[in-house]
Design a protein around this motif. Structure first.
Motif: not given
Length: 281
Positions: A141-143, A222-224, A146-148
């Motif tokens: 998460l937070y990368n 969710v990307g951070g 997670a975005v994809i």
């Protein structure tokens, strides 16, 4: 008389706002709502030379490209199954089930992925229960990953539907003719079904790629810091840094890049359609 109302509507909602964004990109902001309207290319120079903006743009293209690739690859088998493997009287039910995610808010679906991928979320808790983990995974998460994953899930129905429509338009007698001429199921799919479905695939690619590159909600949630995209920087320039001209410049550059990529895919789609017609004749 018939065209003018819709043309005026499109002009008011599309052309004028777009022209305003392009115009502002050549200005300089001097205050909260004050602009120096002197024509300048300084914003474009900064946007094209600053490593931060280049990195965000490349990351956005990478994320959108991967999301599009994953979504289309996963959507095609589903659309193929519904078109060829489901009885005609049950297809409407399957399409209905595919569209169920649209019933819930996009933000709710993103937050649900936060619950699933969180440090103490469903995924980590499940892996700990079955004994595959001793400590929760902190990198899901937070990368960018997670975005994809979140974007691919959110835009899957957008890819399934146009591919399904293209597959439904395929004349089944062409497939039977291919089999009668000695082609295997695999070669029939590669030489007949896939080329005929190419317009639907191209449509799915465009429908997924264009909005994902401009998505700023999902990367923010969710990307951070490592998952932010160019749309997040555009939002920051407009709403936090009080630099609307630079934000407009980044938006124009992003639109131009997307337009070039979209034109390339449209050309490929037209060529595929031309080859399809040539093959049928």
């Amino acid at each position: 008389m018939l065209v003018s109302p819709t043309a005026l509507y499109a002009l008011l909602l599309l052309a004028i706002p777009l022209a305003a964004v392009v115009l502002i990109s050549f200005w300089t902001q001097t205050g909260v709502r004050d602009f120096d309207t002197t024509f300048t290319l300084a914003n474009y120079k900064e946007a094209l030379t600053d490593p931060l903006y280049r990195q965000l743009m490349l990351r956005s293209l990478m994320v959108s490209g991967l999301v599009t690739l994953i979504t289309v690859l996963l959507a095609f088998p589903i659309a193929y199954f519904v078109s060829f493997g489901v009885k005609p009287e049950h297809k409407s039910l399957w399409i209905f089930l595919i569209t169920i995610p649209f019933w819930t808010s996009y933000l709710i679906r993103v937050f649900l992925w936060k619950v699933i991928l969180g440090y103490n979320g469903v995924l980590n808790s499940g892996l700990k229960v079955v004994g595959l983990l001793e400590e929760p995974l902190s990198f899901i998460l937070y990368n960018v990953n997670a975005v994809i994953l979140t974007l691919a899930h959110a835009y899957a129905p957008f890819a399934i539907l146009p591919i399904f429509v293209a597959l439904e338009k395929i004349d089944r007698s062409l497939l039977e003719a291919s089999r009668d001429l000695g082609e295997s199921r695999t070669m029939t799919f590669l030489r007949v079904t896939l080329p005929l479905a190419a317009p639907g695939v191209v449509a799915a690619v465009l429908i997924v790629f264009i909005p994902t590159i401009g998505d700023y909600v999902t990367p923010r949630l969710v990307g951070g810091p490592g998952g932010l995209m160019i749309a997040n920087m555009i939002q920051t320039q407009f709403l936090r840094l009080n630099n609307a001209p630079l934000g407009a410049t980044l938006a124009v550059i992003a639109m131009l890049i997307v337009a070039v990529i979209a034109v390339v895919f449209l050309i490929l789609g037209n060529r595929a359609a031309g080859g399809k017609k040539g093959g049928r004749t």
